[in-house]
Design a protein around this motif. Structure first.
Motif, PDB file in Angstrom:
ATOM      1  N   ALA A 204      12.392   3.613  -5.432  1.00 34.07           N
ATOM      2  CA  ALA A 204      11.646   4.115  -6.582  1.00 34.07           C
ATOM      3  C   ALA A 204      11.443   5.620  -6.525  1.00 34.07           C
ATOM      4  CB  ALA A 204      10.302   3.416  -6.637  1.00 34.07           C
ATOM      5  N   ASP A 205      11.578   6.265  -7.676  1.00 30.80           N
ATOM      6  CA  ASP A 205      11.311   7.692  -7.803  1.00 30.80           C
ATOM      7  C   ASP A 205      10.196   7.853  -8.839  1.00 30.80           C
ATOM      8  OD1 ASP A 205      11.255  10.342  -8.200  1.00 30.80           O
ATOM      9  OD2 ASP A 205      13.387  10.595  -8.666  1.00 30.80           O
ATOM     10  N   PHE A 206       8.981   8.223  -8.381  1.00 30.02           N
ATOM     11  CA  PHE A 206       7.841   8.337  -9.301  1.00 30.02           C
ATOM     12  C   PHE A 206       7.642   9.768  -9.785  1.00 30.02           C
ATOM     13  CE2 PHE A 206       6.877   4.615  -6.700  1.00 30.02           C
ATOM     14  CZ  PHE A 206       6.576   3.684  -7.664  1.00 30.02           C
ATOM     15  N   SER A 207       8.506  10.681  -9.378  1.00 31.67           N
ATOM     16  CA  SER A 207       8.305  12.075  -9.768  1.00 31.67           C
ATOM     17  C   SER A 207       8.620  12.241 -11.262  1.00 31.67           C
ATOM     18  CB  SER A 207       9.200  12.989  -8.939  1.00 31.67           C
ATOM     19  OG  SER A 207      10.539  12.700  -9.218  1.00 31.67           O
TER      20      SER A 207
ATOM     21  N   LYS B  32       3.287  10.644  -6.701  1.00 33.88           N
ATOM     22  CA  LYS B  32       4.502  10.910  -7.493  1.00 33.88           C
ATOM     23  C   LYS B  32       5.669  11.282  -6.576  1.00 33.88           C
ATOM     24  CE  LYS B  32       2.229  11.876 -11.752  1.00 33.88           C
ATOM     25  NZ  LYS B  32       1.960  12.747 -12.856  1.00 33.88           N
ATOM     26  N   GLY B  33       5.866  10.454  -5.597  1.00 36.07           N
ATOM     27  CA  GLY B  33       6.923  10.726  -4.626  1.00 36.07           C
ATOM     28  C   GLY B  33       8.071   9.732  -4.727  1.00 36.07           C
ATOM     29  N   LEU B  34       8.858   9.724  -3.659  1.00 39.34           N
ATOM     30  CA  LEU B  34       9.997   8.804  -3.595  1.00 39.34           C
ATOM     31  C   LEU B  34       9.671   7.685  -2.608  1.00 39.34           C
ATOM     32  CD1 LEU B  34      12.888  11.384  -3.134  1.00 39.34           C
ATOM     33  CD2 LEU B  34      11.869  10.632  -5.258  1.00 39.34           C
ATOM     34  N   PHE B  35      10.151   6.495  -2.890  1.00 35.72           N
ATOM     35  CA  PHE B  35       9.914   5.345  -2.013  1.00 35.72           C
ATOM     36  C   PHE B  35      11.260   4.736  -1.694  1.00 35.72           C
ATOM     37  CE2 PHE B  35       9.201   0.826  -1.346  1.00 35.72           C
ATOM     38  CZ  PHE B  35       8.101   0.810  -0.525  1.00 35.72           C
ATOM     39  N   GLU B  36      11.655   4.844  -0.446  1.00 32.62           N
ATOM     40  CA  GLU B  36      12.978   4.309  -0.073  1.00 32.62           C
ATOM     41  C   GLU B  36      12.883   3.484   1.200  1.00 32.62           C
ATOM     42  OE1 GLU B  36      16.469   5.846  -0.997  1.00 32.62           O
ATOM     43  OE2 GLU B  36      17.557   5.062   0.720  1.00 32.62           O
ATOM     44  N   PRO B  37      13.164   2.177   1.127  1.00 35.90           N
ATOM     45  CA  PRO B  37      13.215   1.391   2.362  1.00 35.90           C
ATOM     46  C   PRO B  37      14.476   1.707   3.151  1.00 35.90           C
ATOM     47  CG  PRO B  37      13.492  -0.015   0.427  1.00 35.90           C
ATOM     48  CD  PRO B  37      13.436   1.379  -0.065  1.00 35.90           C
ATOM     49  N   ARG B  38      14.464   1.373   4.422  1.00 34.90           N
ATOM     50  CA  ARG B  38      15.643   1.629   5.258  1.00 34.90           C
ATOM     51  C   ARG B  38      16.803   0.734   4.816  1.00 34.90           C
ATOM     52  NH1 ARG B  38      16.646  -0.198  11.343  1.00 34.90           N
ATOM     53  NH2 ARG B  38      18.654   0.763  11.511  1.00 34.90           N
TER      54      ARG B  38
ATOM     55  N   HIS C  17       5.228   9.378 -15.782  1.00 35.52           N
ATOM     56  CA  HIS C  17       4.538   8.251 -15.163  1.00 35.52           C
ATOM     57  C   HIS C  17       5.437   7.028 -15.010  1.00 35.52           C
ATOM     58  CE1 HIS C  17       4.141   7.665 -19.494  1.00 35.52           C
ATOM     59  NE2 HIS C  17       4.026   6.391 -19.265  1.00 35.52           N
ATOM     60  N   VAL C  18       6.584   7.031 -15.645  1.00 38.46           N
ATOM     61  CA  VAL C  18       7.472   5.855 -15.550  1.00 38.46           C
ATOM     62  C   VAL C  18       8.352   5.995 -14.305  1.00 38.46           C
ATOM     63  CG1 VAL C  18       9.193   4.483 -16.769  1.00 38.46           C
ATOM     64  CG2 VAL C  18       7.507   5.782 -18.064  1.00 38.46           C
ATOM     65  N   ALA C  19       8.396   4.938 -13.525  1.00 31.21           N
ATOM     66  CA  ALA C  19       9.225   4.991 -12.323  1.00 31.21           C
ATOM     67  C   ALA C  19      10.688   4.950 -12.709  1.00 31.21           C
ATOM     68  CB  ALA C  19       8.893   3.819 -11.427  1.00 31.21           C
ATOM     69  N   LYS C  20      11.422   5.926 -12.151  1.00 31.70           N
ATOM     70  CA  LYS C  20      12.861   5.888 -12.393  1.00 31.70           C
ATOM     71  C   LYS C  20      13.479   5.254 -11.165  1.00 31.70           C
ATOM     72  CE  LYS C  20      12.836  10.271 -13.086  1.00 31.70           C
ATOM     73  NZ  LYS C  20      13.315  11.631 -13.056  1.00 31.70           N
ATOM     74  N   ASN C  21      14.010   4.096 -11.306  1.00 34.18           N
ATOM     75  CA  ASN C  21      14.770   3.606 -10.173  1.00 34.18           C
ATOM     76  C   ASN C  21      16.064   2.983 -10.650  1.00 34.18           C
ATOM     77  OD1 ASN C  21      13.257   1.511 -11.183  1.00 34.18           O
ATOM     78  ND2 ASN C  21      13.066   0.476  -9.232  1.00 34.18           N
ATOM     79  N   SER C  22      17.034   3.835 -10.737  1.00 35.58           N
ATOM     80  CA  SER C  22      18.342   3.349 -11.173  1.00 35.58           C
ATOM     81  C   SER C  22      19.414   3.736 -10.171  1.00 35.58           C
ATOM     82  CB  SER C  22      18.671   3.931 -12.547  1.00 35.58           C
ATOM     83  OG  SER C  22      18.564   5.325 -12.487  1.00 35.58           O
TER      84      SER C  22
ATOM     85  N   ILE D  26       0.845  -1.201   0.000  1.00 37.45           N
ATOM     86  CA  ILE D  26       0.000   0.000   0.000  1.00 37.45           C
ATOM     87  C   ILE D  26       0.881   1.251   0.000  1.00 37.45           C
ATOM     88  CG2 ILE D  26      -1.805   1.260   1.248  1.00 37.45           C
ATOM     89  CD1 ILE D  26      -2.673  -1.466   2.404  1.00 37.45           C
ATOM     90  N   ALA D  27       1.987   1.205   0.778  1.00 36.79           N
ATOM     91  CA  ALA D  27       2.893   2.360   0.835  1.00 36.79           C
ATOM     92  C   ALA D  27       3.477   2.651  -0.543  1.00 36.79           C
ATOM     93  CB  ALA D  27       4.010   2.104   1.838  1.00 36.79           C
ATOM     94  N   LEU D  28       3.772   1.602  -1.300  1.00 32.16           N
ATOM     95  CA  LEU D  28       4.293   1.809  -2.661  1.00 32.16           C
ATOM     96  C   LEU D  28       3.219   2.438  -3.546  1.00 32.16           C
ATOM     97  CD1 LEU D  28       6.840   1.274  -4.429  1.00 32.16           C
ATOM     98  CD2 LEU D  28       5.727  -0.785  -5.214  1.00 32.16           C
ATOM     99  N   SER D  29       1.952   2.012  -3.349  1.00 31.50           N
ATOM    100  CA  SER D  29       0.855   2.602  -4.123  1.00 31.50           C
ATOM    101  C   SER D  29       0.700   4.079  -3.787  1.00 31.50           C
ATOM    102  CB  SER D  29      -0.461   1.886  -3.825  1.00 31.50           C
ATOM    103  OG  SER D  29      -0.304   0.519  -3.968  1.00 31.50           O
ATOM    104  N   ILE D  30       0.880   4.422  -2.496  1.00 29.61           N
ATOM    105  CA  ILE D  30       0.790   5.835  -2.091  1.00 29.61           C
ATOM    106  C   ILE D  30       1.886   6.648  -2.787  1.00 29.61           C
ATOM    107  CG2 ILE D  30       1.060   7.416  -0.126  1.00 29.61           C
ATOM    108  CD1 ILE D  30      -0.294   5.318   1.633  1.00 29.61           C
TER     109      ILE D  30
END
Lengths: 428, 153
Positions: free
Chosen positions: A315-318, A115-121, A321-326, A106-110
């Motif tokens: 993941a960077d959704f900003s 269009k935010g950033l998703f970073e696990p610890r 619409h394509v997630a940039k995660n490199s 759900i957090a990834l969906s949020i």
């Protein structure tokens, strides 16, 4: 007074996820627990890690910050959190290693919706490990296979006695396996660390390295494996030679690495060299490599990223619409973010001060069962049930095996999954 | 706890073999190690000329501790519940194969050692190999304990 016995409960404290815990519950309180380590019991009794006598302060009511934190009702806290997140252009969703798999989803969906950033610890080290794994080969094995076959165990940059106390007795050195009938007598243990610890004393060989220079040791080992000249290394070359000799002799080796490899921001470099070393070793014999997680569902969040975005990077959704995660870690660009949603983590404790200072300036929504340093900086605080004790969930063991976490105690607090679900619904 | 040798303690005894304590001096040293007697049980050591020896023996042996019949002393403060002793115990393994393979003992398993509430507990001292006087050789649990929470006398 009736006692309820829960057998084979999964312990939600570290990445081992021991599934042989027996819990006796009386009047919604844990009366006794068997087979649990000192960290596990701290988790079950809601006390400080390794100090079962010291209670941790729990957040009791949802709170929002006026001048100070004031108690409020759940609905008001949800609307304030949604306002903060909706009003931000680039929010950061951080933590999540102590939540169930569905909450992480759900957090990834949020993050995707906002269009935010998703970073696990701890992503810097672990994402680079999974990325290197994808680039080379899958040098992984279930922990049971390591128990049955491994005759050489290397702990690199970690101390399992503190981070995963039962790992040694359940999966690596001491248990008797199918092909290792005498247990520890049939195995050799090496430890590589910055200072000699309890683990170093248990090991056949201990190699002391200078902080942040592990990649040089790995390079030297590779040179020795290729029978090249390695005299330019300034450290303890005799021990390295001895270790390499032993590594080529064994039939099955396992390397476990920990957060020590992320010292001095050298995580990517260290992991790259370690994977190259494992690749080199696999030409001669069988070697596997696994990370040693100290949070119980770090594996889950990385698996989620691989499943949803086909890459283990944060993941960077900003932007589009394509997630940039490199990138291995998005925390380098913390000055760009303008709000944060932190779930089950304490960034003011776990991040270096130059990074956490930037978080002080932005509004923060926190979902955590306990009072932490972050609670004092957050704008909205939600109390939550502890996943695996007061709420059900799914967690992934360090080797990627999914296990179902049971609920053994009733709780008045909602689970982090339901809080995140409510926030997500309001965002639509 | 440092491992003591019989000769190390014998050095501080009167070496008269008077048997007033019921044993020879070497036998008394042996029983000092197993904590069955205290240095004060030797009448000679209470005399002023042996006062230094008495102080030294008390220093070496440390304060009086509570030990199990197998000679096991558990320091609850040091134990972190890692369960290595449970896994390596030969008797535990004989009673349940799964325990030898790393799994914690279930409620029906009658084992010698188990982890209870995050700390090690000796639940069945009579089954321990060391409870049989003819086989005092097993020291696996104490030797492999990483935090030195278990010591044997």
């Amino acid at each position: 007074m009736s006692e309820i016995l829960y057998e084979s409960v999964v312990c939600p404290s570290c990445g081992c996820l021991c599934d042989d815990i027996d819990v006796v519950v009386e009047e919604n309180r844990v009366k006794s627990i068997r087979n649990v380590c000192e960290w596990g019991i701290s988790k079950f009794l809601f006390t400080k890690k390794f100090t079962p006598n010291v209670k941790r302060g729990r957040v009791e009511k949802p709170m929002i910050r006026e001048k100070t934190l004031v108690e409020t009702d759940y609905e008001a806290a949800i609307s304030r959190a949604v306002d903060i997140l909706k009003g931000s252009k680039k929010p950061l969703i951080y933590g999540l290693t102590n939540s169930g798999y569905n909450a992480q989803k759900i957090a990834l969906s949020i993050a995707r919706r906002l269009k935010g950033l998703f970073e696990p610890r701890g992503a810097a080290l672990l994402s680079s490990y999974y990325a290197a794994m994808g680039d080379s080969n899958f040098y992984v094995a279930p922990l049971e296979e390591i128990r049955n076959n491994a005759d050489l165990i290397i702990y690199w940059g970690c101390n399992p006695i503190h981070s995963t106390p039962r790992h040694l007795a359940r999966y690596s050195v001491y248990p008797r396996g199918r092909c290792k009938e005498r247990g520890s007598q049939d195995r050799v243990v090496f430890t590589v660390d910055v200072a000699e610890n309890e683990m170093g004393k248990l090991s056949r060989r201990f190699l002391q390295v200078e902080r942040g220079t592990d990649f040089l040791v790995m390079e030297t080992m590779m040179k020795l494996l290729r029978e090249e000249n390695a005299e330019d290394y300034k450290g303890d070359i005799a021990t390295i030679e001895n270790m390499v000799r032993q590594m080529t002799k064994v039939s099955y080796g396992a390397i476990f690495f920990g957060m020590g490899l992320s010292a001095k921001d050298n995580a990517a470099k260290n992991i790259e060299n370690l994977m190259a070393l494992v690749k080199e070793l696999n030409r001669k014999t069988r070697f596997v490599i696994l990370p040693l997680y100290d949070d119980f569902n770090t594996s889950g969040v990385i698996q989620l990223l691989i499943r949803e975005l086909k890459s283990p990077m944060p993941a960077d959704f900003s932007g589009d619409h394509v997630a940039k995660n490199s990138k291995y870690s998005l925390l380098e660009n913390l000055h760009e973010i303008d709000a944060a949603l932190v779930v089950g983590d304490d960034p003011f404790w776990s991040l270096p001060s130059e990074k956490s200072d930037l978080l002080k300036k932005i509004p923060m929504v926190l979902i955590d069962p306990y009072w932490t340093r972050t609670t004092n900086k957050a704008q909205v605080v939600f109390p939550t049930a502890v996943t695996g004790i007061e709420a059900e969930g799914i967690a992934y063991r360090m080797d990627g095996l999914p296990l179902k976490l049971k609920k053994v105690l009733e709780s008045e607090y909602p689970s982090d999954e339901s809080i995140l679900g409510d926030i997500y619904q309001r965002l639509q | 706890m440092a491992k003591l040798s019989m000769y190390q303690l014998y050095h501080y005894l009167p070496k008269t073999d008077c048997e007033k304590c019921g044993f020879s001096c070497m036998g008394f040293a042996n029983r000092l190690i197993s904590r069955d007697v205290r240095p004060e049980d030797c009448p000679f050591l209470l005399e002023p000329e042996y006062s230094e020896s008495l102080t030294e023996l008390n220093r070496l042996l440390g304060p009086e501790v509570e030990k199990e019949i197998t000679g096991l002393i558990i320091d609850q403060e040091k134990c972190n519940g890692c369960g290595i002793c449970v896994t390596v115990c030969e008797v535990n393994m004989e009673k349940s194969q799964e325990v030898g393979a790393g799994r914690g003992p279930g409620f029906s398993d009658e084992v010698v050692l188990r982890i209870d509430n995050g700390k090690i507990k000796l639940v069945d001292p009579q089954s321990c190999r060391r409870a049989n006087p003819s086989s005092h050789i097993c020291r696996a649990c104490a030797e492999l304990c990483p935090t030195k929470a278990i010591s044997l006398v």
